[in-house]
Design an enzyme around this catalytic site. Structure first.
Site, short mmCIF file in Angstrom:
data_model
loop_
_atom_site.label_atom_id
_atom_site.label_comp_id
_atom_site.label_asym_id
_atom_site.label_seq_id
_atom_site.Cartn_x
_atom_site.Cartn_y
_atom_site.Cartn_z
N ARG A 187 40.84 35.21 56.26
CA ARG A 187 42.11 34.68 55.72
C ARG A 187 43.15 34.61 56.83
O ARG A 187 43.90 33.65 56.94
CB ARG A 187 42.61 35.58 54.58
CG ARG A 187 42.17 35.18 53.20
CD ARG A 187 40.70 34.81 53.10
NE ARG A 187 40.25 34.58 51.74
CZ ARG A 187 39.79 35.54 50.93
NH1 ARG A 187 39.68 36.80 51.37
NH2 ARG A 187 39.40 35.26 49.72
N ASP B 298 35.32 32.63 55.16
CA ASP B 298 35.89 32.39 53.82
C ASP B 298 36.44 30.98 53.77
O ASP B 298 36.32 30.23 54.76
CB ASP B 298 36.94 33.45 53.47
CG ASP B 298 36.89 33.79 51.97
OD1 ASP B 298 37.05 32.86 51.15
OD2 ASP B 298 36.68 34.96 51.62
N HIS C 156 33.39 30.61 48.32
CA HIS C 156 34.18 30.97 49.50
C HIS C 156 33.67 30.25 50.75
O HIS C 156 33.64 30.82 51.84
CB HIS C 156 34.16 32.49 49.71
CG HIS C 156 34.93 33.24 48.65
ND1 HIS C 156 36.30 33.41 48.71
CD2 HIS C 156 34.53 33.83 47.51
CE1 HIS C 156 36.70 34.08 47.64
NE2 HIS C 156 35.65 34.35 46.90
N ASP D 177 30.42 36.70 45.61
CA ASP D 177 31.53 36.90 44.66
C ASP D 177 32.18 35.56 44.31
O ASP D 177 32.07 34.58 45.05
CB ASP D 177 32.58 37.84 45.27
CG ASP D 177 33.15 37.29 46.58
OD1 ASP D 177 32.37 36.69 47.36
OD2 ASP D 177 34.36 37.45 46.82
N GLU D 178 32.86 35.56 43.19
CA GLU D 178 33.81 34.51 42.82
C GLU D 178 33.28 33.10 43.13
O GLU D 178 33.86 32.38 43.95
CB GLU D 178 35.14 34.74 43.55
CG GLU D 178 35.77 36.06 43.16
CD GLU D 178 37.04 36.38 43.94
OE1 GLU D 178 37.92 37.03 43.36
OE2 GLU D 178 37.17 35.98 45.11
N TYR E 165 41.45 48.81 47.23
CA TYR E 165 41.90 47.51 47.76
C TYR E 165 43.25 47.69 48.43
O TYR E 165 44.31 47.57 47.83
CB TYR E 165 41.94 46.46 46.65
CG TYR E 165 40.62 45.68 46.56
CD1 TYR E 165 39.41 46.31 46.77
CD2 TYR E 165 40.61 44.31 46.27
CE1 TYR E 165 38.22 45.60 46.70
CE2 TYR E 165 39.42 43.60 46.20
CZ TYR E 165 38.23 44.26 46.42
OH TYR E 165 37.05 43.56 46.35
N PHE E 166 43.19 47.96 49.73
CA PHE E 166 44.39 48.34 50.46
C PHE E 166 45.25 47.13 50.85
O PHE E 166 46.25 47.27 51.54
CB PHE E 166 44.03 49.17 51.71
CG PHE E 166 43.48 50.54 51.41
CD1 PHE E 166 43.37 51.02 50.10
CD2 PHE E 166 43.05 51.37 52.43
CE1 PHE E 166 42.87 52.27 49.82
CE2 PHE E 166 42.55 52.63 52.17
CZ PHE E 166 42.45 53.08 50.87
N ASP E 167 44.85 45.93 50.39
CA ASP E 167 45.77 44.80 50.54
C ASP E 167 46.90 44.91 49.52
O ASP E 167 47.89 44.18 49.61
CB ASP E 167 45.04 43.45 50.39
CG ASP E 167 44.16 43.35 49.15
OD1 ASP E 167 43.73 44.40 48.63
OD2 ASP E 167 43.90 42.22 48.72
N TRP F 299 41.78 42.97 52.58
CA TRP F 299 41.81 41.51 52.52
C TRP F 299 43.08 41.05 53.22
O TRP F 299 44.12 41.72 53.13
CB TRP F 299 41.77 41.04 51.05
CG TRP F 299 40.52 41.50 50.37
CD1 TRP F 299 40.40 42.55 49.50
CD2 TRP F 299 39.20 40.96 50.51
NE1 TRP F 299 39.09 42.69 49.09
CE2 TRP F 299 38.33 41.72 49.70
CE3 TRP F 299 38.67 39.91 51.25
CZ2 TRP F 299 36.97 41.46 49.61
CZ3 TRP F 299 37.31 39.65 51.16
CH2 TRP F 299 36.47 40.41 50.34
C1 ACM Z 1 36.31 40.26 46.17
O1 ACM Z 1 37.34 40.92 46.13
N1 ACM Z 1 36.33 38.97 45.86
C2 ACM Z 1 35.04 40.84 46.57
#
Ligand code: ACM
Length: 522
Positions: free
Chosen positions: A151, A180, A260, A321-322, A413-415, A462
């Protein structure tokens, strides 16, 4: 003026992080002084010597009369475990494997004054460690730090810096999210446009975006018009792997597929179901996924083969994912593949893709990892599931016969910023140190048979809102200290609050790490 140097302080033991299994104080102290001898120990010994030389100005000599730090093998110890005996006359370390020796060195460094983690200079006479016997081994074999370099591209020097701080915490896996929608960061010789085209986007949509429920925003025209991108060279990545290895750390690459993939599709339009103009300028979940065809599978296999050559021996993360399936039902080539293999739903189609890709990696003798969405359609049992969504998924993956890496978003998730107020823009807020401590409770709540399948845990960074390593460190620490404590010691004891962590955080300050200072309560 002469400084008086007091004896090593026995209360150093309480500052050790992660906490060793047992520390028994003894009489006296080990003084490194101006000259020391280091016997055996390979890379771990070199780490020790670097610190003693750089910070303390210690001369490493071969003189039998010099204070000695001696490394021994002991095959009877647990993987990554070590024993250490610190006395006036010298230090002895026993380990079953090189990583055990590494972690002993980190404990020994933590027994010395905090400044040993910095650039120096120090008074060599101040390099004193209180006498003790340490017995130690990790609760979990996988102690990971994930960094998204897609990102926002983060220069290789920052990753080298991160490795050193990871080692201080006995973390042993750097998971690099290399690709990504917004950028492709690893060169692939067979597909040069991945980095020529896929590594650069023309700008970034500013502010917090996309708005909720508008994940597929293609509003690329409102971006800031500041081109962003970059990629590593193969030799830089090899250098990173080597440096990591010298610190006892594996670098695990992730190539996220079949979703992604917008940056790859921008580089090679035939990979996609629809054309995209350039790597994505906004965030959120893109609908622009790989078409399911023999030629996209060939592309994925080639990419993975080249990646496996850059990152030898380690497991390979294949994303998963996603991945919205809407475009598959409008793409004639994908529909033909689905008909051929009797696939009627998006989940079935993704499961077919994952099966081909995961088996390709497994057949090359590597372990393979995927995000937990792959449970929906199923994947081969050998696949390690990285569980990130609701934390019940950890147990579900284990019951389905998978090894699991616990990365539950609500805790790791430290973002998400640590405080609700006064922080730079982040994807969310309120992931406090106290909340991170809940990671252990999630694991403790598992049934014993489920817990057995958990290889360990990791925290994720992230980088949608992370443009610089200064920002990264602000998000990573001290919460990373808590995760290191929980993954090594199996408990969050001593890591619930900044106050508890202050004695350890002084080491990070000495190292120049820009950890997040507590906010005043509003
Ligand atoms: C993720 O947070 N999409 C693995």
């Amino acid at each position: 003026m002469t400084r008086t140097l007091g004896p090593a302080r026995a209360d150093r033991f309480a500052t050790l992080l992660p906490t060793p299994r047992s520390v028994t104080p003894a009489e006296g102290e080990f003084v490194v002084g101006y000259r020391a001898r280091v016997v055996g120990g390979g890379d771990a010994a070199r780490v020790l010597v670097d610190h003693l030389r750089n910070a303390g100005g210690v001369r490493i000599v071969d003189d039998p009369d010099a204070p000695a730090i001696t490394f021994h093998d002991d095959a009877g110890l647990a993987p990554e475990g070590y024993r250490m005996r610190v006395r006036d006359g010298g230090v002895d370390v026993w380990a079953a494997d090189p990583r055990g020796a590494h972690w002993a060195v980190q404990t020994l460094l933590q027994l010395l004054p905090d400044e040993v983690f910095g650039p120096g200079p120090m008074e060599p006479e101040s390099l004193r460690a209180p006498a003790c016997d340490v017995e130690d081994a990790p609760a979990m074999g996988w102690r990971g730090s994930h960094v998204d370099v897609a990102r926002h591209f983060l220069p290789i020097a920052d990753l080298h810096r991160h490795l050193e701080v990871m080692a201080m915490h006995k973390l042993n896996v750097l998971h690099l999210h290399l690709t990504d929608d917004q950028g492709w960061r690893v060169p692939i010789a067979r597909y040069p446009r991945l980095t020529e085209v896929g590594a650069w986007r023309p700008g970034t949509v500013p502010g917090h975006q996309p708005p909720p429920d508008e994940n597929d925003c293609d509003d690329v025209d409102i971006h800031d018009e500041v081109p962003h991108g970059g990629h590593y060279t193969v030799s830089e990545l090899r250098g990173l792997v080597e440096h990591a290895g010298r610190l006892g750390i594996d670098v695990v690459p992730e190539i996220d597929m079949p979703g992604h993939m917008e940056a790859a599709i921008a580089a090679y339009p035939e990979l996609g179901c629809t054309e995209v103009r350039h790597p994505r300028t906004c965030f959120g979940i893109s609908e622009h996924v790989l078409a399911l065809t023999e030629s996209t599978l060939d592309f994925c296999r080639t990419v993975l083969d080249e990646v496996m050559a850059i990152f030898p021996r380690v497991p390979i993360h294949v994303g998963g994912d996603e991945c919205p399936s809407r475009e598959w039902f409008a793409d004639e080539r994908t529909l033909a593949t689905m008909r051929e293999h009797g696939l009627t739903t998006g989940a079935e189609a993704q499961a077919w893709f994952e099966d081909v890709i995961c088996r390709h990696v497994l057949e090359r003798g590597r372990r393979v990892i995927a995000w937990d969405e792959v449970l929906e359609g199923g994947v081969p049992e050998e696949v390690i599931v990285m569980a990130w969504r609701e934390h019940e998924v950890i147990g579900r993956a284990a019951r389905a016969g998978h090894d699991v890496i616990a990365a539950p978003g609500a805790f790791t998730y430290f973002d998400h910023a640590q405080y609700d107020e006064g922080e730079p823009l982040a994807i969310g807020t309120g992931l406090t140190l106290e909340r991170v401590a809940g990671f252990s409770d999630v694991l403790d709540a598992l049934a014993p048979a489920e817990r057995e399948r958990v290889l360990g845990g990791q925290f994720q960074l992230w980088s949608e809102y992370v443009h610089s390593w200064a920002r990264a460190e602000h998000l990573l620490w001290p919460r990373g200290c808590s995760m290191a404590q929980q993954c090594w010691a199996g408990t969050a004891d001593g890591a619930h609050t900044v106050d508890e962590l202050v004695p350890h955080l002084r080491r990070l300050t000495a190292r120049g790490v820009r950890w997040c200072r507590p906010r005043e309560e509003a």
